[in-house]
Each structure stands twice: as C-alpha cells, then as structure tokens.
Design a protein around this motif. Structure first.
Motif: not given
Length: 400
Positions: A89-103
């Motif tokens: 929870n504390e790291l979510t904002a720093s490590v989360a990535k968005e899905n792309t059209m590739l994967r």
C-alpha cells in the motif's frame, strides 16, 4: 572506418533481437505514438499485442491467494501477509505501472513480492523467474525498481534519528541494560561479500576475510546504529571493504552531523575498531586492564551485543546478504538500504524469524585505529563512568 548503425544490421538479426526481448518478458510500457501504429496494428487495421512467452504463475497464485496460510507466506517472504500488505500500500504510487496497448503491466503486489522474495531467499533470478512466471530480466528490473522505491518512500519514514522525546527513552533503556548513562545508539559495521569488481579492485579487497577463509575475498561495508530494540536509526552503506571501521565512520553523514553538534551530550557505543571521541564511547584496549576497566568493558559489550544481534537478524532475514552477490556495485547500496528498511518494518511489527543455521557476523574489531584516543574529555568521562559503575555495583564485580 564506417560506423555500424542499426539500419544496416541484417533483417534476420533484427528480428531475432525483437524475439529475445519479448521472450525475456520486459515490461516495456511503450507509449503509443503515431510512429508506432505499425507495431500496434496489423496490415488489416486490427489491434495486436506484443507476443509474450506463456509462463506458469501457479506458485505465485498460491501465495497471492487469500487461502494461503500466513505461516507459509511468512516462511517464504520473511514477513506476514499483513506486513506485506502494508508495504504494498505504501509503495503503490511509486511502483504501479499502467497497462499499455502492447501488454498488461505486472500488478503491484507481484512487483513487490518479486523483490521481497529475492531478498529473503537469495535465490537466483532464474529460479525467481520460474516461481513468478516472469522473464529473468523483468525480475531483475523489478528488484531494482522496488528497492529504489523503498529507499525513496520508506527509508525517510522507517530509518530516523531519534527526536528529543525518543532520545530520552532510548538513553533510559540503554542505561537499564548497562548502567552507562546518555547512550543513544549501539554502532557496528559488517562486510557484505561481493564478486571482484572490474575496476578499482584493490579498494574492495577484504584482508580479514581473506586471511580467515584462506581465499581472496572482496566486500562492501554497512555501518549501522541501532536503538535498544535493534531498529536501525542510521545507516552508512557501500564503502569499499578495504576501509577500516574508523575510516567508514569518518566518511559517514553521521560523522558530519556529529561535527555539527547533533550528538552533543550523548554517546554512541562502538567496538575497538572505532576511536574514542567526544560522542563515540569504546572499550579500553590497552593490555593489563584494571578490574574497573575490565568491568566497564563488559558493560560496553552488552550494548554492542544489541547492534551485533540486529545485524545477525538482518542477515538471517535477508539471505541475499549471506553470499557473494552478482549485483552491480552501483546497484548494491540501494538494495542493501532496502534490506535495512524492511528489517526495521519487520522488527517494529514483531515479525519472527524461523530458526536457521548460525549466521556469522564479524567486523574488523582487531584493527584498532592509528589514533584510538582523540579526546581528552572523553578519556576522563570514560574513567569516571568506569569508576561509578564499580562504585555503585553496576559492573557485575560484586565479588571484589
């Protein structure tokens, strides 16, 4: 001589490189652009995705399930599920990535789990890759990214020098342990083994371990100050293994802050490898100690045991520290710092460590500094403390 360019590479070679990248499972997170339409759409205009090798995620799915027993999770990740959830929870904002059209991007929980598991077990990236169903290079990238996030986000929160209120409580607790007043920390330095670096190799040569193990050893240092509960309040990481304890101390930010008056009126207790200074209290090292000096040293050892035990738990909890690491030198300080932060979180949450084989913790205490006594005031203060310990029967010498 003509310079080679990517455009002049054979078409077959370029295709092979593209397949290799896909096979390694990089989370490239490529942004869509007008020039990327060809990669994203086929000739008929239909959207297509980057081919990814199909890997089994059964192992991770088991541990990511709500049905996974907490003791099994704790054994694998060296922390309970609740502690792991807090870190995510504390790291979510720093490590989360968005899905792309590739994967699709790797989820946050899986990203953090890859890092924590790698630190906890010290398993090779190949084995970690198989357990989590990700590419080897992807796992390597995730470990570094999450460790960097831990350093940036969690280190300022979980490795803090005590404020005025907590400083008094720490001094009182160390005083109850030893009878020595105004001790704000126990300091120790360990060496983390590394593979011989390609440059400046002599600086990382560890003479002590080389002599002891009868084989050439290289290392980097980790200096830590802990409170009575074995929680790190200051760390200095990454100086070459050829440096002595006092040399590492002089290079640390703690030393600079002490020069600025941060440690006025309090002591940090260190071993024989450190010099006696206005804020560093060390044992007597001369031969033929008096009973008073010997008794004082016994009490100093009780304080030093706190930091030595903390480092032992650190190495037991994060098995990656027990063997030579293949990580690049420039990445190592961030990874070691993350281990110290995670250690603190586990200690604060009373996470237990399963009994394992004895983990050796040793430093260069035999290397007494060239100038071991650097303060007349500290020498007199130490003599007074030693006398008071004996006089008030706090030094364990009631048989005299």
């Amino acid at each position: 001589m003509k310079e080679n360019t990517p455009n002049k590479q054979p078409m077959q070679q370029r295709k092979r490189k593209a397949v290799d990248l896909a096979d390694l499972g990089y989370d490239l997170n490529l942004a869509a652009s007008s020039s990327g339409d060809t990669a994203e759409r086929g000739g008929d205009g239909q959207q297509r995705r980057l081919w990814v090798k199909n890997r089994s995620k059964d192992w991770w799915d088991k541990y990511n399930s709500d049905d996974c027993p907490d003791d099994e999770f704790q054994k694998a990740f060296r922390m309970g599920k609740q502690t792991f959830e807090i870190i995510c929870n504390e790291l979510t904002a720093s490590v989360a990535k968005e899905n792309t059209m590739l994967r699709d991007a790797v989820p946050v929980r899986q990203r953090v789990a890859v890092c924590v598991y790698r630190l906890a077990t010290g398993e090779s990236l190949r084995l970690v890759s198989k357990r989590f169903g990700l590419g080897i290079s992807t796992c390597h990238k995730l470990v570094l990214e999450v460790c960097s996030a831990i350093k940036d986000v969690l280190m300022p929160k979980y490795i803090q020098w005590p404020n005025s209120d907590s400083k008094k409580a720490i001094c009182d607790e160390f005083g109850s342990i030893s009878g020595i007043p105004n001790v704000v920390g126990s300091m120790y330095t360990i060496h983390i083994p590394i593979i011989a670096p390609k440059v400046n190799v002599a600086a990382y040569f560890n003479k002590h371990d080389t002599d002891r193990k009868q084989k050439t050893c290289y290392s980097v240092t980790v200096q830590g100050v802990v409170n009575p509960n074995g929680v790190f309040t200051d760390v200095c990481i990454g100086w070459p293994g050829s440096m002595s304890d006092d040399q590492v101390l002089e290079k640390s930010a703690l030393y600079q802050r002490a020069d600025g008056g941060l440690l006025k009126g309090v002591w940090i207790v260190g071993g024989c490898g450190y010099p006696l200074m206005d804020w560093v209290l060390v044992p007597y090292t001369q031969p033929h100690l008096t009973w008073t000096q010997h008794a004082f040293n016994e009490k100093i050892d009780e304080i030093l045991k706190v930091s030595k035990d903390a480092f032992e738990r650190l190495k037991r909890r994060w098995s990656c520290l027990q063997k030579r690491t293949e990580m690049k030198l420039q990445d190592l300080p961030v990874v070691l710092g993350a281990c110290c932060v995670l250690h603190n979180i586990c200690e604060l949450r009373d996470e237990l460590i399963e009994p394992v084989s004895v983990v050796e913790v040793s430093d260069d205490e035999r290397m007494v500094p060239e100038t071991a006594l650097r303060s007349e005031v500290a020498m007199k203060a130490r003599d007074t403390m030693a006398h008071n310990l004996l006089h008030h029967n706090h030094a364990g010498t009631s048989i005299l």
